[in-house]
Motif scaffolding. Sequence first.
Motif, PDB file in Angstrom:
ATOM      1  N   PRO A   3       4.664  36.707  35.030  1.00 52.31           N
ATOM      2  CA  PRO A   3       5.897  36.302  34.951  1.00 52.31           C
ATOM      3  C   PRO A   3       6.962  37.216  34.363  1.00 52.31           C
ATOM      4  CG  PRO A   3       4.457  34.816  33.611  1.00 52.31           C
ATOM      5  CD  PRO A   3       3.744  35.841  34.287  1.00 52.31           C
ATOM      6  N   ARG A   4       6.338  38.461  33.723  1.00 51.00           N
ATOM      7  CA  ARG A   4       7.170  39.489  33.247  1.00 51.00           C
ATOM      8  C   ARG A   4       7.282  40.696  34.140  1.00 51.00           C
ATOM      9  NH1 ARG A   4       6.123  40.283  27.372  1.00 51.00           N
ATOM     10  NH2 ARG A   4       6.765  42.265  27.864  1.00 51.00           N
ATOM     11  N   ALA A   5       6.393  40.760  35.389  1.00 54.09           N
ATOM     12  CA  ALA A   5       6.496  42.045  36.219  1.00 54.09           C
ATOM     13  C   ALA A   5       7.690  41.872  37.325  1.00 54.09           C
ATOM     14  CB  ALA A   5       5.206  41.710  36.821  1.00 54.09           C
ATOM     15  N   LEU A   6       8.512  42.862  36.953  1.00 53.08           N
ATOM     16  CA  LEU A   6       9.594  42.960  37.887  1.00 53.08           C
ATOM     17  C   LEU A   6       8.916  43.851  39.032  1.00 53.08           C
ATOM     18  CD1 LEU A   6      12.590  43.726  35.605  1.00 53.08           C
ATOM     19  CD2 LEU A   6      12.262  41.964  37.189  1.00 53.08           C
ATOM     20  N   PRO A   7       9.515  43.633  40.156  1.00 51.51           N
ATOM     21  CA  PRO A   7       8.992  44.649  41.194  1.00 51.51           C
ATOM     22  C   PRO A   7       9.266  46.010  41.062  1.00 51.51           C
ATOM     23  CG  PRO A   7      10.283  42.595  42.185  1.00 51.51           C
ATOM     24  CD  PRO A   7      10.437  42.637  40.746  1.00 51.51           C
ATOM     25  N   ALA A   8       8.471  47.126  41.637  1.00 51.30           N
ATOM     26  CA  ALA A   8       8.661  48.299  41.503  1.00 51.30           C
ATOM     27  C   ALA A   8      10.007  48.793  41.543  1.00 51.30           C
ATOM     28  CB  ALA A   8       7.482  48.884  42.022  1.00 51.30           C
ATOM     29  N   ASP A   9      10.586  48.502  42.518  1.00 53.34           N
ATOM     30  CA  ASP A   9      11.959  48.950  42.944  1.00 53.34           C
ATOM     31  C   ASP A   9      13.017  48.676  42.279  1.00 53.34           C
ATOM     32  OD1 ASP A   9      11.688  46.542  44.081  1.00 53.34           O
ATOM     33  OD2 ASP A   9      12.896  46.983  45.912  1.00 53.34           O
ATOM     34  N   ILE A  10      12.798  47.594  41.220  1.00 54.81           N
ATOM     35  CA  ILE A  10      14.036  46.948  40.351  1.00 54.81           C
ATOM     36  C   ILE A  10      13.537  47.315  38.918  1.00 54.81           C
ATOM     37  CG2 ILE A  10      14.766  44.677  39.656  1.00 54.81           C
ATOM     38  CD1 ILE A  10      14.290  43.688  42.362  1.00 54.81           C
ATOM     39  N   SER A  11      14.834  47.601  38.086  1.00 52.14           N
ATOM     40  CA  SER A  11      14.752  48.078  36.787  1.00 52.14           C
ATOM     41  C   SER A  11      15.565  47.076  36.050  1.00 52.14           C
ATOM     42  CB  SER A  11      14.990  49.645  36.627  1.00 52.14           C
ATOM     43  OG  SER A  11      14.235  50.317  37.231  1.00 52.14           O
ATOM     44  N   LEU A  12      15.113  46.819  34.671  1.00 57.30           N
ATOM     45  CA  LEU A  12      16.153  46.402  33.874  1.00 57.30           C
ATOM     46  C   LEU A  12      16.675  47.389  32.733  1.00 57.30           C
ATOM     47  CD1 LEU A  12      16.855  43.381  32.585  1.00 57.30           C
ATOM     48  CD2 LEU A  12      15.142  43.830  31.294  1.00 57.30           C
ATOM     49  N   ARG A  13      18.040  47.443  32.451  1.00 58.83           N
ATOM     50  CA  ARG A  13      18.440  48.192  31.417  1.00 58.83           C
ATOM     51  C   ARG A  13      19.729  47.457  30.905  1.00 58.83           C
ATOM     52  NH1 ARG A  13      23.048  50.233  33.358  1.00 58.83           N
ATOM     53  NH2 ARG A  13      23.482  50.773  35.344  1.00 58.83           N
ATOM     54  N   ASP A  14      19.930  47.990  29.722  1.00 61.27           N
ATOM     55  CA  ASP A  14      21.480  47.745  28.921  1.00 61.27           C
ATOM     56  C   ASP A  14      22.421  47.856  29.678  1.00 61.27           C
ATOM     57  OD1 ASP A  14      19.760  46.963  26.863  1.00 61.27           O
ATOM     58  OD2 ASP A  14      20.314  48.543  25.721  1.00 61.27           O
ATOM     59  N   LEU A  15      23.555  46.973  29.712  1.00 60.32           N
ATOM     60  CA  LEU A  15      24.758  47.090  30.533  1.00 60.32           C
ATOM     61  C   LEU A  15      25.521  48.592  29.740  1.00 60.32           C
ATOM     62  CD1 LEU A  15      27.111  45.931  32.121  1.00 60.32           C
ATOM     63  CD2 LEU A  15      27.845  44.773  30.142  1.00 60.32           C
ATOM     64  N   ARG A  16      25.987  49.390  30.778  1.00 56.61           N
ATOM     65  CA  ARG A  16      26.543  50.568  29.873  1.00 56.61           C
ATOM     66  C   ARG A  16      28.052  50.785  30.721  1.00 56.61           C
ATOM     67  NH1 ARG A  16      21.541  53.718  32.435  1.00 56.61           N
ATOM     68  NH2 ARG A  16      22.452  54.202  34.415  1.00 56.61           N
ATOM     69  N   GLU A  17      28.908  51.556  30.036  1.00 58.73           N
ATOM     70  CA  GLU A  17      29.840  52.066  30.720  1.00 58.73           C
ATOM     71  C   GLU A  17      29.706  52.673  32.013  1.00 58.73           C
ATOM     72  OE1 GLU A  17      32.917  53.788  28.336  1.00 58.73           O
ATOM     73  OE2 GLU A  17      32.442  52.874  26.433  1.00 58.73           O
ATOM     74  N   GLY A  18      30.165  52.587  32.869  1.00 60.24           N
ATOM     75  CA  GLY A  18      30.210  52.905  34.241  1.00 60.24           C
ATOM     76  C   GLY A  18      29.793  52.041  35.255  1.00 60.24           C
ATOM     77  N   ASP A  19      29.334  50.871  34.705  1.00 57.37           N
ATOM     78  CA  ASP A  19      28.666  50.022  35.555  1.00 57.37           C
ATOM     79  C   ASP A  19      29.775  48.916  36.118  1.00 57.37           C
ATOM     80  OD1 ASP A  19      25.949  50.266  35.110  1.00 57.37           O
ATOM     81  OD2 ASP A  19      25.777  49.052  33.555  1.00 57.37           O
TER      82      ASP A  19
END
Length: 178
Positions: A3-19
């Motif tokens: 249940p915690r395995a994202l597909p290899a082509d998808i990443s989770l990251r903090d929201l940041r300036e420039g988004d």
Amino acid sequence: MDPRALPADISLRDLREGDEVALAAAYVRNRAHLEPWDPARSEDFYTVALHHTDVRRQIATREAGSTYPVVLTRGDEIVGRSAITGIARGVFQSASLGYWVDERLTGRGVATALVGEMVAIARDTLSLHRLEAGTLLHNVASQRVLERNGFERIGVAKRYLLIAGEWQDHVLFQRILG
């Protein structure tokens, strides 16, 4: 799938300036998909200018310790969002969870993996005791996502949130993290 395995082509990251450009594009692309589940949005919501201001506000609330906003990315695209909000410390150590994934990714376990990652952040990074989430009564898919991640149903809140222009009932869930 874990249940915690994202597909290899998808990443989770903090929201940041420039988004803001990718975020506005994601909301435009998913407008019809999200409208039944979201508050009524003004036309300004779909602009880069609004997200320019909102991203900075959310980063400030993260730095203040009251939220933890993240994005899912696939290449340069934002394909989902989540946030742990209303972080309460002291004897409560609790917060609320919200999330969505791009319509093109629904039914593929991405939301389940995203929520699993957010549970880990709430427990391991934020040291919270409890995480709460709510869904509209008829949002069975989101209820399944929460249940797959160990959330338990704790009741129905009448006229809980103003969604799609109406005060709507929600099923409330919680997960004890300790």
